[in-house]
Design an enzyme around this catalytic site. Structure first.
Site, PDB file in Angstrom:
ATOM      1  CD  GLU A   1       1.225  -5.510   5.469  1.00  0.00           C
ATOM      2  OE1 GLU A   1       2.020  -6.433   5.757  1.00  0.00           O
ATOM      3  OE2 GLU A   1       0.480  -5.548   4.474  1.00  0.00           O
TER       4      GLU A   1
ATOM      5  N   GLY B   1       0.580  -5.014   0.696  1.00  0.00           N
ATOM      6  CA  GLY B   1      -0.531  -5.038  -0.263  1.00  0.00           C
ATOM      7  C   GLY B   1      -0.168  -5.717  -1.580  1.00  0.00           C
TER       8      GLY B   1
ATOM      9  CD  GLU C   1      -2.488  -7.461   2.486  1.00  0.00           C
ATOM     10  OE1 GLU C   1      -2.079  -6.340   2.125  1.00  0.00           O
ATOM     11  OE2 GLU C   1      -3.132  -7.624   3.535  1.00  0.00           O
TER      12      GLU C   1
ATOM     13  CB  ALA D   1      -0.858  -0.012   1.263  1.00  0.00           C
TER      14      ALA D   1
HETATM   15  N1  COA Z   1       4.602   3.169  -0.490  1.00  0.00           N
HETATM   16  C1  COA Z   1       5.017   4.314  -1.016  1.00  0.00           C
HETATM   17  N2  COA Z   1       6.198   4.459  -1.624  1.00  0.00           N
HETATM   18  C2  COA Z   1       6.985   3.375  -1.718  1.00  0.00           C
HETATM   19  C3  COA Z   1       6.617   2.133  -1.184  1.00  0.00           C
HETATM   20  C4  COA Z   1       5.360   2.047  -0.557  1.00  0.00           C
HETATM   21  N3  COA Z   1       4.898   0.899  -0.055  1.00  0.00           N
HETATM   22  N4  COA Z   1       7.621   1.244  -1.424  1.00  0.00           N
HETATM   23  C5  COA Z   1       8.567   1.925  -2.092  1.00  0.00           C
HETATM   24  N5  COA Z   1       8.189   3.209  -2.274  1.00  0.00           N
HETATM   25  C6  COA Z   1       8.929   4.302  -2.941  1.00  0.00           C
HETATM   26  C7  COA Z   1      10.089   4.807  -2.091  1.00  0.00           C
HETATM   27  O1  COA Z   1       9.635   5.763  -1.149  1.00  0.00           O
HETATM   28  C8  COA Z   1      10.964   5.396  -3.164  1.00  0.00           C
HETATM   29  O2  COA Z   1      10.428   6.635  -3.573  1.00  0.00           O
HETATM   30  P1  COA Z   1      11.415   7.933  -3.743  1.00  0.00           P
HETATM   31  O3  COA Z   1      12.359   7.535  -4.828  1.00  0.00           O
HETATM   32  O4  COA Z   1      10.481   9.025  -4.129  1.00  0.00           O
HETATM   33  O5  COA Z   1      12.079   8.103  -2.426  1.00  0.00           O
HETATM   34  C9  COA Z   1      10.768   4.442  -4.338  1.00  0.00           C
HETATM   35  O6  COA Z   1       9.534   3.786  -4.114  1.00  0.00           O
HETATM   36  C10 COA Z   1      11.848   3.375  -4.440  1.00  0.00           C
HETATM   37  O7  COA Z   1      11.909   2.688  -3.203  1.00  0.00           O
HETATM   38  P2  COA Z   1      13.281   2.450  -2.397  1.00  0.00           P
HETATM   39  O8  COA Z   1      12.931   2.195  -0.970  1.00  0.00           O
HETATM   40  O9  COA Z   1      14.249   3.571  -2.659  1.00  0.00           O
HETATM   41  O10 COA Z   1      13.805   1.126  -3.123  1.00  0.00           O
HETATM   42  P3  COA Z   1      14.786   0.039  -2.523  1.00  0.00           P
HETATM   43  O11 COA Z   1      15.117  -0.855  -3.658  1.00  0.00           O
HETATM   44  O12 COA Z   1      15.909   0.674  -1.776  1.00  0.00           O
HETATM   45  O13 COA Z   1      13.916  -0.786  -1.435  1.00  0.00           O
HETATM   46  C11 COA Z   1      11.966  -1.978  -0.676  1.00  0.00           C
HETATM   47  C12 COA Z   1      12.863  -1.602  -1.861  1.00  0.00           C
HETATM   48  C13 COA Z   1      10.772  -2.732  -1.247  1.00  0.00           C
HETATM   49  C14 COA Z   1      12.759  -2.893   0.277  1.00  0.00           C
HETATM   50  C15 COA Z   1      11.522  -0.705   0.070  1.00  0.00           C
HETATM   51  O14 COA Z   1      11.028   0.222  -0.889  1.00  0.00           O
HETATM   52  C16 COA Z   1      10.433  -0.954   1.082  1.00  0.00           C
HETATM   53  O15 COA Z   1      10.718  -1.472   2.158  1.00  0.00           O
HETATM   54  N6  COA Z   1       9.167  -0.567   0.763  1.00  0.00           N
HETATM   55  C17 COA Z   1       8.067  -0.645   1.683  1.00  0.00           C
HETATM   56  C18 COA Z   1       7.608  -2.081   1.846  1.00  0.00           C
HETATM   57  C19 COA Z   1       6.467  -2.155   2.834  1.00  0.00           C
HETATM   58  O16 COA Z   1       6.621  -1.918   4.013  1.00  0.00           O
HETATM   59  N7  COA Z   1       5.277  -2.479   2.331  1.00  0.00           N
HETATM   60  C20 COA Z   1       4.092  -2.592   3.119  1.00  0.00           C
HETATM   61  C21 COA Z   1       3.297  -1.353   3.008  1.00  0.00           C
HETATM   62  S1  COA Z   1       1.790  -1.425   3.941  1.00  0.00           S
END
Ligand code: COA
Length: 259
Positions: A133, A110, A113, A65
């Site tokens: 989450e 999400g 999911e 999400a």
């Molecule tokens: N919501 C909003 N933005 C997200 C996102 C999310 N769930 N997941 C990634 N992004 C965005 C980042 O903020 C970043 O944006 P920016 O360039 O404007 O800063 C962009 O996507 C790239 O993500 P980044 O974190 O830089 O990539 P990464 O390869 O270093 O890491 C992940 C990848 C997937 C490990 C990391 O993005 C992450 O942990 N995301 C969240 C996962 C999560 O908790 N999901 C559950 C949500 S309820």
């Protein structure tokens, strides 16, 4: 049809939906759910489409999400946030045609999911799946506590949901979260091959199977068996059933027409 957060392509007999916010790892925001909801209606109204492939653009299927939108939630809007995404995923799951997820990278929160609301999941070797989450101080809101439990069992679901640990594609296959794992370069080709195999069969039988297998997750065994018999009887009234059985007896390939 133009969407801002997804790509929609109609192919011969099936459709491809590609989540398309690659710079945000296809994070599921309100607009994306709105687009997804609309494309589901488009597909439901198009009788030429007999299967759906769902994948993501770039290095993610979907990283969850949209945390920026999530952060703005309070006690009231949080419930709506969960219900809207959950409703769209339930619509996808309830489609009477097979929906295949090609999990091409991160499928977190999400994203996992959404993949679980599809009927079959193929993943690329680099895919990473999980419900992180808990690390955000919240629980999954689009079925992570429900569908994951049905797929992998209570103990594994508890572990993944409580730790937020991310699993590799191979581990996801081992625990039953994905069906198959392929090289990155082969994922879409293999997913399309699966779709082509399924759509070569009778669409009436295919829909009845999607419907009854899905029903098995919510009905008791007794109710499920009754439902299976009911649909079995209905499908026996189809021309495809007569053709399929006759083709076997005549030692030839069946020619299904979807009637
Ligand atoms: N919501 C909003 N933005 C997200 C996102 C999310 N769930 N997941 C990634 N992004 C965005 C980042 O903020 C970043 O944006 P920016 O360039 O404007 O800063 C962009 O996507 C790239 O993500 P980044 O974190 O830089 O990539 P990464 O390869 O270093 O890491 C992940 C990848 C997937 C490990 C990391 O993005 C992450 O942990 N995301 C969240 C996962 C999560 O908790 N999901 C559950 C949500 S309820």
């Amino acid at each position: 049809m133009e969407f801002t957060t997804i790509k929609y392509e109609k192919k011969a007999g099936y459709a491809i939906i590609t989540l398309n916010r690659p710079d945000k790892l296809n994070a599921l925001n309100k607009q994306l759910f709105t687009d997804l909801n609309e494309v589901i209606t488009t597909i439901e109204l198009d009788k030429d489409i007999r299967a759906v492939l769902l994948t993501g653009e770039g290095k993610a299927f979907a990283a969850g999400a949209d945390i920026k939108e999530l952060n703005a939630c309070d006690g009231r809007s949080g419930k709506h946030f969960s219900e809207f995404g959950s409703k769209v995923m339930a619509r996808l799951e309830s489609m009477s045609i097979p929906v295949i997820a090609a999990v091409n990278g991160f499928a977190l929160g999400g994203g996992c999911e959404l993949a679980m609301s599809c009927h079959i999941r193929y993943a690329s070797v680099n895919a990473k799946l999980g419900q992180p989450e808990i690390n955000l101080g919240i629980l999954p809101g689009y079925g992570g506590t429900q569908r994951l439990t049905r797929l992998v069992g209570v103990a594994k679901s508890m572990e993944l949901n409580l730790t937020g640990d991310i699993v590799s594609a191979d581990e996801a296959k081992r625990i039953g979260l994905v069906n198959e794992v392929f090289d990155e370069t082969e994922l879409i080709e293999k997913s399309i091959a699966l779709i082509e195999k399924i759509i070569s069969k009778s669409p009436i039988a295919v829909s009845a199977i999607v419907d009854t297998v899905r029903a098995s997750t919510i009905l008791s065994l007794k109710e499920g068996l009754e439902y299976e018999s009911k649909l079995f009887g209905e499908v026996c009234g189809s021309q495809d059933f007569k053709e399929g059985t006759l083709a076997f007896l005549e030692k030839r390939k069946a020619n299904f027409i979807g009637k």
